[in-house]
Design a protein around this motif. Structure first.
Motif, short mmCIF file in Angstrom:
data_model
loop_
_atom_site.label_atom_id
_atom_site.label_comp_id
_atom_site.label_asym_id
_atom_site.label_seq_id
_atom_site.Cartn_x
_atom_site.Cartn_y
_atom_site.Cartn_z
N SER A 156 -14.58 -8.59 14.36
CA SER A 156 -15.54 -7.69 13.71
C SER A 156 -14.77 -6.51 13.14
O SER A 156 -13.63 -6.24 13.54
CB SER A 156 -16.58 -7.18 14.72
N ALA A 157 -15.42 -5.81 12.21
CA ALA A 157 -14.81 -4.58 11.68
C ALA A 157 -14.72 -3.55 12.80
O ALA A 157 -13.74 -2.80 12.91
CB ALA A 157 -15.64 -4.06 10.52
N ALA A 158 -15.75 -3.52 13.66
CA ALA A 158 -15.77 -2.56 14.78
C ALA A 158 -14.57 -2.77 15.69
O ALA A 158 -13.98 -1.81 16.20
CB ALA A 158 -17.07 -2.71 15.56
N LEU B 171 -10.25 2.93 6.27
CA LEU B 171 -11.17 2.67 5.16
C LEU B 171 -11.93 1.37 5.45
O LEU B 171 -11.32 0.32 5.68
CB LEU B 171 -10.36 2.52 3.87
N ASP B 172 -13.26 1.46 5.44
CA ASP B 172 -14.09 0.27 5.64
C ASP B 172 -14.31 -0.37 4.26
O ASP B 172 -15.00 0.18 3.41
CB ASP B 172 -15.43 0.68 6.27
N ALA B 173 -13.70 -1.54 4.09
CA ALA B 173 -13.71 -2.18 2.76
C ALA B 173 -14.78 -3.27 2.66
O ALA B 173 -14.80 -4.02 1.67
CB ALA B 173 -12.34 -2.79 2.50
N TYR B 174 -15.65 -3.38 3.67
CA TYR B 174 -16.53 -4.55 3.73
C TYR B 174 -17.25 -4.85 2.42
O TYR B 174 -17.27 -5.98 1.94
CB TYR B 174 -17.56 -4.39 4.86
N HIS B 175 -17.88 -3.84 1.82
CA HIS B 175 -18.67 -4.09 0.60
C HIS B 175 -17.84 -4.02 -0.68
O HIS B 175 -18.39 -4.12 -1.78
CB HIS B 175 -19.87 -3.15 0.52
C1 LIG Z 1 -19.81 -1.45 5.42
C2 LIG Z 1 -19.90 -2.42 6.56
N1 LIG Z 1 -18.98 -2.35 7.53
C3 LIG Z 1 -18.99 -3.20 8.58
C4 LIG Z 1 -19.96 -4.19 8.67
C5 LIG Z 1 -19.95 -5.15 9.81
O1 LIG Z 1 -19.45 -4.54 10.98
P1 LIG Z 1 -19.06 -5.42 12.24
O2 LIG Z 1 -18.11 -6.45 11.76
O3 LIG Z 1 -18.45 -4.46 13.17
O4 LIG Z 1 -20.32 -6.02 12.77
C6 LIG Z 1 -20.93 -4.30 7.67
C7 LIG Z 1 -21.98 -5.34 7.75
O5 LIG Z 1 -22.95 -5.34 7.06
C8 LIG Z 1 -20.90 -3.37 6.61
O6 LIG Z 1 -21.82 -3.42 5.63
#
Ligand SMILES: Cc1ncc(COP(=O)(O)O)c(C=O)c1O
Length: 422
Positions: free
Chosen positions: A112-114, A215-219
């Motif tokens: 997970s990103a977390a 940096l949170d690159a998810y989107h």
């Molecule tokens: C910006 C962003 N970061 C992280 C996540 C997911 O986080 P994680 O992988 O910790 O559940 C999402 C999921 O929608 C997200 O939109």
């Protein structure tokens, strides 16, 4: 099917589309057949899927590759480890290519990103780091930071969005001080799809004040053709279940080479070095040698943990390979064309979408009650979602077309959305 065969199928299909801009005709002819299982839903249901920003649609070959990884286990027993670890390294390489990250071993698989964020927070050599983050972070990141704050493992200062729910770079820059140890922020805000501007300036300011940046690159990942390494963030967290169609559990932490120790060994007490660790992070893990202290592998391998989940690599590789083979720049251009078509069609049907100037992969419609809006859309055969607009009492419906949505679908979506939300 193995990974090389999967890449060959993808390369052939993408090659048959020819170079240059993507067209609906070429996508339908050459790429849609790679998604026959998920597109078969369209035969049975009239639902139109516009939640591509949430859970990306899988290629047919996902189940073939996962099956291949399992077959290897049945056939080779522990001999399968080499193939599994090769898949891990291919996964790291595909992510590094998409991020323009200079070192593929500096990409560390996470579930997970977390998990990536916690690995960094636990690695910072400060008892109670002072963190600057924003009220626009995704719930998982927000929740981790709140838990650290509440347990007095960190002090978090939250930066507010403006009255329209948007993050202004100058407010982030202003919040960073010489006391700041870590800045945590998204490249693209999850609720609005806002592409945060001046990322380089924010990162440079943090560095000037002695802070590191996560940096949170998810989107942004698979959406924006960004050179993440050039931005200079210390760590990137992200994952694959959205735009790169990799399903759940296939995430990553990318570590900037400036935080890697190329010789490995025992890390200095004042360096940023991982304690979320396990035997895969050891120097020569398969030698089973013990020493009196923790001797890490050199480079990014020092950030690995214990025995990893391996099937997620096979699950995520097809989407990653497809995205890299087509190219994020071409996908981005096509997404912009689709967004414009959908927005124009909504206007033509009397709905004014909220079109942010700097936006990622989706467009928005404001609504006073997001849950009600989504229920009405579902009832009319539109699969979309809604999120509260940060810092306001309003909601935004998120509508994300992707390369599997035809223009006819987008025109029909606009008619249904107008009726449902009238
Ligand atoms: C910006 C962003 N970061 C992280 C996540 C997911 O986080 P994680 O992988 O910790 O559940 C999402 C999921 O929608 C997200 O939109």
């Amino acid at each position: 099917m193995n990974i090389n065969e999967a890449q060959r199928v993808i390369t052939d299909a993408v090659g048959r589309m020819g170079p240059g801009a993507l067209s609906e005709e070429a996508l339908v002819q050459h790429i849609h057949p790679l998604f026959s299982r998920v597109l078969a839903r369209n035969e049975k249901s009239s639902e139109i899927y516009l939640a591509n920003h949430s859970l990306g649609r899988p290629m047919d070959m996902v189940s073939d590759l996962v099956q291949g990884a399992l077959d290897g286990w049945y056939e080779q027993l522990d001999g399968v480890w080499n193939a599994w670890l090769d898949a891990r390294d291919r996964y790291r390489a595909e992510i590094a290519a998409m991020l323009c990250w200079p070192d593929e071993r500096a990409v560390v698989p996470k579930t997970s990103a977390a998990q990536g964020l916690r690995a960094v927070l636990n690695a910072v050599p400060v008892q109670m780091p002072s963190i600057v983050s924003t009220e626009c972070e995704f719930d998982s990141i927000d929740f981790v930071l709140k838990a650290y704050h509440d347990k007095e493992r960190a002090f978090v200062r939250w930066v507010k969005p403006d009255k329209n729910g948007l993050m202004q770079p100058e407010t982030i820059i202003k919040a960073i001080s010489s006391n700041t140890d870590v800045v945590v922020l998204s490249a693209v805000c999850f609720a609005t799809g806002q592409v945060v501007q001046s990322l380089k300036e924010i990162i440079d300011e943090a560095h000037e004040k002695g802070a590191i940046v996560v940096l949170d690159a998810y989107h942004a990942f698979g959406v924006l053709p960004l050179d993440f390494a050039a931005l200079g963030a210390d760590f990137i967290i992200g994952g694959n279940y959205k735009y790169t169609r990799g399903g759940a559990g296939a995430c990553y932490l990318a570590v900037h080479p400036r935080h890697l120790d190329s010789s490995g060994g025992q890390s200095a007490p004042d360096s940023i070095s991982p304690i979320d660790t396990g035997w895969f992070a050891k120097r020569e893990p398969f030698s089973y040698k013990r020493s009196g202290n923790s001797l890490f592998a050199p480079g990014g391998d020092a950030w690995l943990e214990a025995t990893p989940p391996v099937l997620t690599y096979y699950q995520a590789l097809p989407g990653l390979m497809l995205t890299n083979t087509i190219g994020v720049d071409r996908l981005r251009a096509y997404s912009r064309t689709q967004q414009k078509l959908l927005a124009d069609q909504l206007e033509a049907n009397g709905v004014t979408p909220l079109l942010l100037k700097n936006r990622g992969a989706y467009i928005l419609i404001e609504h006073h009650d997001g849950r009600e809006a989504v229920n009405r859309l579902k009832a009319s055969g539109i699969n979309a979602d809604a999120r509260p607009l940060p810092g306001t009492d309003r909601w935004v419906v998120r509508l994300c077309p992707d390369l599997l949505n035809t223009n006819a679908e987008l025109e029909e979506s606009a008619r249904r959305i107008a009726k449902a939300l009238a």
